[in-house]
Each structure stands twice: as C-alpha cells, then as structure tokens.
Design an enzyme around this catalytic site. Structure first.
Site, PDB file in Angstrom:
ATOM      1  N   ASP A  37      -5.047  -2.498   3.693  1.00 19.32           N
ATOM      2  CA  ASP A  37      -5.738  -2.982   2.498  1.00 19.32           C
ATOM      3  C   ASP A  37      -4.369  -3.302   1.730  1.00 19.32           C
ATOM      4  O   ASP A  37      -3.872  -2.161   1.374  1.00 19.32           O
ATOM      5  CB  ASP A  37      -6.834  -2.936   1.833  1.00 19.32           C
ATOM      6  CG  ASP A  37      -7.401  -4.481   0.727  1.00 19.32           C
ATOM      7  OD1 ASP A  37      -6.504  -5.112   0.624  1.00 19.32           O
ATOM      8  OD2 ASP A  37      -8.392  -3.952   0.314  1.00 19.32           O
ATOM      9  N   ASP A  38      -4.078  -4.231   1.273  1.00 14.60           N
ATOM     10  CA  ASP A  38      -2.428  -4.647   0.718  1.00 14.60           C
ATOM     11  C   ASP A  38      -1.593  -4.199   1.112  1.00 14.60           C
ATOM     12  O   ASP A  38      -0.698  -3.922   0.563  1.00 14.60           O
ATOM     13  CB  ASP A  38      -2.777  -4.389  -0.743  1.00 14.60           C
ATOM     14  CG  ASP A  38      -4.010  -4.797  -1.711  1.00 14.60           C
ATOM     15  OD1 ASP A  38      -4.456  -6.127  -1.427  1.00 14.60           O
ATOM     16  OD2 ASP A  38      -3.714  -4.892  -3.151  1.00 14.60           O
TER      17      ASP A  38
ATOM     18  N   CYS B  71      -7.969 -10.764  -0.641  1.00 14.70           N
ATOM     19  CA  CYS B  71      -9.319 -10.017   1.047  1.00 14.70           C
ATOM     20  C   CYS B  71      -9.997 -10.746   0.982  1.00 14.70           C
ATOM     21  O   CYS B  71      -9.944 -10.931   2.515  1.00 14.70           O
ATOM     22  CB  CYS B  71      -9.614  -8.678  -0.890  1.00 14.70           C
ATOM     23  SG  CYS B  71     -10.411  -7.954   0.524  1.00 14.70           S
TER      24      CYS B  71
ATOM     25  N   HIS C 184     -14.633  -7.971   2.534  1.00 10.55           N
ATOM     26  CA  HIS C 184     -13.997  -7.832   0.777  1.00 10.55           C
ATOM     27  C   HIS C 184     -15.414  -6.405   0.359  1.00 10.55           C
ATOM     28  O   HIS C 184     -16.661  -6.716   1.051  1.00 10.55           O
ATOM     29  CB  HIS C 184     -14.572  -8.910  -0.215  1.00 10.55           C
ATOM     30  CG  HIS C 184     -13.892  -9.168  -1.017  1.00 10.55           C
ATOM     31  ND1 HIS C 184     -12.837  -8.539  -1.648  1.00 10.55           N
ATOM     32  CD2 HIS C 184     -14.459 -10.072  -1.868  1.00 10.55           C
ATOM     33  CE1 HIS C 184     -12.346  -8.550  -2.861  1.00 10.55           C
ATOM     34  NE2 HIS C 184     -13.583  -9.972  -3.305  1.00 10.55           N
TER      35      HIS C 184
ATOM     36  N   ASP D 132      -4.722  -7.446   5.411  1.00 10.59           N
ATOM     37  CA  ASP D 132      -5.070  -8.526   4.985  1.00 10.59           C
ATOM     38  C   ASP D 132      -4.223  -9.550   4.435  1.00 10.59           C
ATOM     39  O   ASP D 132      -4.410 -10.349   4.734  1.00 10.59           O
ATOM     40  CB  ASP D 132      -6.002  -8.945   4.246  1.00 10.59           C
ATOM     41  CG  ASP D 132      -5.997  -7.419   2.813  1.00 10.59           C
ATOM     42  OD1 ASP D 132      -5.187  -6.716   3.157  1.00 10.59           O
ATOM     43  OD2 ASP D 132      -6.718  -7.190   1.546  1.00 10.59           O
ATOM     44  N   HIS D 133      -3.206  -8.803   3.938  1.00  8.57           N
ATOM     45  CA  HIS D 133      -2.546  -9.607   3.331  1.00  8.57           C
ATOM     46  C   HIS D 133      -0.568  -8.809   2.664  1.00  8.57           C
ATOM     47  O   HIS D 133      -1.027  -7.977   2.600  1.00  8.57           O
ATOM     48  CB  HIS D 133      -2.293 -11.016   2.588  1.00  8.57           C
ATOM     49  CG  HIS D 133      -3.403 -10.148   1.365  1.00  8.57           C
ATOM     50  ND1 HIS D 133      -3.253  -8.922   0.371  1.00  8.57           N
ATOM     51  CD2 HIS D 133      -4.871  -9.906   0.992  1.00  8.57           C
ATOM     52  CE1 HIS D 133      -4.025  -7.906  -0.617  1.00  8.57           C
ATOM     53  NE2 HIS D 133      -5.193  -8.718   0.029  1.00  8.57           N
TER      54      HIS D 133
END
Length: 512
Positions: free
Chosen positions: A45-46, A84, A137, A341-342
C-alpha cells in the site's frame, strides 16, 4: 466446442457453461485442475518506485531484489487509478473507473453486482481462495466477500463492525501517545492541526513488538496457508498496509539507514507555473500545507527516513512469504505477483502524497515469478496493473470475460524479448480527467480542458510542460484519442451511503 457455445447460446448462459467447464478442468486441455499453478497475489500500500529493483539504490529491499532475480521485473508499470479505492476496484474488476464509475470511494460490488470479481473468477474455475489484509479499501464495508473460502481478519469483532481492514487499534503496538512525529507536534503548536491524524505520523516500535503488528499477523496467516495441504490449486491474496502512514515500524528497520546521508528528492522552483490554473491552485495549496512545512522545519530527511524504514519492513514481510513458499510443497507450481496500488510523492513536484497523474503516483512495483515465467529479466515497456486479471485468465484457465480492459502479459512473462511498448490509460478522480503514458510520453487531460505533455526521454522529472507548444499538437491528439470517448458518470459515493451491519453481515443503503 467453445465456438459452438458462443454461437448457439446467449452470452450469459454461455458464460455459465464455460465457468462450469473450467471448474471441472474440461476446457483446460491436458491440464487437470491440480496441474494449474497456484497463485500468491501480494499487495503493498502506497509503495512507490523507491525500491532497489526499480533503480533506487538507497532502499534496503533484499527480498524484492530476490523476487526480481526469480522472475520478471516490469519497471514501467502503472496503476489503473491514483489512490487506493479506485485502483483496487479496477484490479479486482478488470475495468477502469471510466466503465464502472468508481472514480473515488464508490463501492463497486454495490454499484455493479453483475461483475464477476477476480477472486470469484478463481473460485468458479475450481480454485481454493484465501484472502487477508489490505486487498480492498480499508474502511468498513469495502471487502467484496464473494468467492472467498476464507478471508482473514484479526478478530471476530471486526466482522461485526463491517469488516474493516485498518491496521492500528488497541491490539497493535504504537510508539507513544499522539502526536508522535515532530511534524504533527509542530502543526499542533502552530494551530493548524485540530485532530488526530495518521498522516506523516512516524516513530519506532520496539523490535520485540513486531509480531504484534497487524501486517506481521497477516503474514503469519498467509504462511499458515502455505503450510497446509491443499487438494485444489489455490489463490492466496495477501495485502499489507505498509508503507502507508503511519510509518510505525520496529526500530531495526530505522537502523538500516543513516538519516544524515539520505538524498532528498530535487524540487524545481517554478515547476507548477506552466500547468493549468485549476490543478496549479490545488497543488500549490497542498505544497504549502505539507512540503513547504517539511522544508522550513528541516524535516525532509526524517520523513524520507521513516518512509524507507517502512519500505524495508514491508520487504521483510514479503521475504517471510517467499521463505515459506520455498519451504513448501508448492514451490515449483506457484506463481507470485507483487504489486502496489499506486505510488507516492515524497517531495517531487512539491507534492507529498498521491492523487496525481504524474510519474511518482502512477509508477509502481510489479514483479512476477513462477513456473513458465522467465528468470532474472527486466521489461521496460509500458504495462498496467489492470493487465493482471486477463493474465490470470490465460495463465490459470479462468473463464473468459470479454469486458476485461487490460491485456494478458503471459507472452511477455514467457518471452520478455517480445515486449513492445504501448499506451496505458490512467483515469483520475472525475470523468474526462486522465493520463495516457508510454515509454516516451506522458499526456494529461483535466476536465477543465487544461493539458500537460512531457517528453520523458528529455524530461524524466516532468518539469517542462509542452502542451501549449504548437509543434506538439499532433502528439497531444494522438495520445488523447487513446482515452475512451464514453466515460461513465461517477457512481454513488460512500459519503452518500449508510453502512448497515447485521451480525457479521453488512450492506449499504443510500442515505436519502
């Protein structure tokens, strides 16, 4: 036979029949269901491109390095959305926000219950399905529970709260009382922060508390799945919260870095002067709120240090899964794919965060390894995380879905030398706001009509917007035409919904 089904039956009926045939192994040729590969679907995540396999030498990421040596490392992979909720929606549905309307915090399985999500497609194909951690999420009400044989949560109480995927609570260790970080202490002192926030909260947890952390417990669960006997191929999805804020990780990961010697991302003064008025104002406001404070308070090294410590902790969690796989009976018949996710800006373009259409938000780690996949190869041509769903359809014998919007990567995984560059589409937060990216160019279009164009060969930092120069009008039009003309209206946002819980079940209702 498949051709006859499509010719003689309505599509929905044909899809049902194909599902059944795949589940029984009938359409898998010589493969039986037991011969199809298991899948480990591992999400960060992130996590931006601050990892060693993507050329960022400051990061200590030995397990991502190990995985890249085991398989194929896509260096120019991009998220299908810029934060997200919509990113994960696109990945699990195989459809962009411009199709589903899930641009922000829409609940896709409420908006489109007819879409067969990734885990259900595996289930229909005869796979055992296991999920845990931040795959969806994290707020309550966002887990798509369809198709899972087991979905791990830290406690049964969470199921009565709507299945949240948060990582911090009374059962997890924290460094101390809020605020922990110097940044948030200073914000409270100046009166600009009125309530608790995890944003830019950083601090070291005692090393002996590592096994009590939510992400560590999720990894222990995933390892336990690999230690079991399975009579079917399995799909194991596991998502960890790190390196998402708060950057609370054991002290030993902070100790991997010398804060005083860390290189800080370069900022180009006046970088935002040549972009559209709407986005310039938004980004200048964010720059003043976060980046300018970090610089003026001389906290950039501390913030970069904390992010890297969290990256190394996340890398260790991956390593534990890799070790368990290598020690299991499934080591020779399991595909593993690792993704984020990004990305995340750490000062580039004056931004501290995500939600942008620039490189630091869209470029993500994306590594595959396993049987039939080339070893130790790097692919620099452009791909998207939305390609995962169609790749699994081909690789694992899932039912075909003609509405999937990505492209199968199986040919590239087997033969990386065959890779050819292509355009990749990245929707933003609203219809008619998007980016189109390839190896050489990034084109950005906003709903107010403003545009950006960057020549990535000459300007990898995206400092010089070429969109207003007449000699680039043809290039702009070519890239713009790649975006879909018909873009779905936004669906009902979470803020317009009320979550209703009934025991361990939940559903959404519109407030009005």
């Amino acid at each position: 036979m498949l051709l006859k089904i499509r010719m003689k039956l309505p599509y929905t009926v044909a899809l049902f029949v194909i599902n059944v045939l795949f589940a029984t192994g009938f359409l898998c040729g010589e493969q039986t269901s037991n011969e199809r590969p298991n899948v480990i679907f591992f999400a960060f995540d992130d996590l931006n491109d601050y990892i060693n396999p993507l050329g960022y030498a400051q990061a200590v990421t030995p397990n991502l390095d190990r995985l890249a040596e085991m398989g194929v490392n896509f260096t120019n992979a991009h998220t299908p959305a810029t934060y997200c909720a919509p990113a994960r929606t696109a990945i699990f549905t195989g459809r962009y926000a411009t199709t589903t309307g899930a641009y922000q915090s829409q609940v896709y399985f409420r908006e489109h219950p007819e879409i067969i999500p990734l885990q259900l497609s595996f289930k229909n194909a005869g796979y055992a399905t296991f999920g845990g951690g931040k795959l969806f999420h994290h707020p309550e009400g966002f887990i798509d529970r369809r198709g899972w044989d087991e979905f791990y949560l830290r406690s049964e109480e969470q199921k009565e709260e709507g299945w949240p995927l948060d990582s911090w609570g009374t059962d997890t260790p924290v460094p101390g009382e809020f605020p922990v970080s110097t940044y948030n202490k200073k914000r409270i002192a100046e009166g600009s922060l009125k309530k608790e926030t995890t944003f830019l909260e950083i601090g070291a947890i005692p090393d002996e508390k590592e096994d009590e952390m939510a992400d560590t417990r999720r990894i222990h669960w995933a390892v336990s799945i690999l230690e079991k006997d399975h009579d079917r191929p399995f799909f194991l999805g596991v998502g960890i919260y790190a390196p998402h804020y708060p950057n609370f990780v054991p002290k030993k990961y902070f100790d991997l870095y010398d804060q005083d010697s860390l290189e800080i991302p370069e900022y180009h003064e006046g970088d935002l002067d040549d972009i559209g008025k709407m986005i310039r104002q938004q980004k200048m406001n964010r720059k003043k709120a976060h980046y300018d404070r970090l610089v003026s308070w001389q906290l950039m090294p501390e913030a970069i240090h904390a992010y890297l410590a969290a990256v190394s902790y996340a890398d260790e969690m991956l390593g534990r899964v890799l070790d368990a796989l290598q020690q299991s009976k499934y080591r020779d018949n399991t595909v593993i794919v690792v993704w984020s996710d990004h990305g995340y800006h750490l000062g580039q373009k004056g931004e501290w965060g995500k939600h942008t259409l620039w490189e630091r938000t869209t470029n993500v780690p994306f590594i595959w390894a396993g049987p039939g996949i080339a070893r130790g190869k790097r692919i620099d041509t452009t791909v998207s995380l939305i390609d995962m769903f169609p790749t699994f359809v081909e690789l694992c014998g899932l039912s075909p879905d003609r509405e999937l919007e990505g492209e199968s990567l199986v040919a590239l995984l087997k033969n990386p030398e065959s890779a050819a560059d292509r355009n990749v589409f990245v929707p933003w937060l609203h219809p008619n706001s998007f980016a189109v990216v390839n190896q050489n160019w990034r084109y950005i279009h906003y709903r107010d009509g403003s545009e950006e164009l960057y020549d990535l060969r000459k300007d990898p930092h995206e400092w010089d917007n070429l969109a207003e120069l007449p000699e680039y009008s043809s290039m702009k039009q070519t890239l713009k035409s790649f975006a879909p003309e018909d873009q779905a209206k936004p669906g009902v946002n979470r803020s317009e919904l009320r979550l209703v819980t009934q025991g361990t079940d939940f559903h959404w209702q519109e407030k009005n």
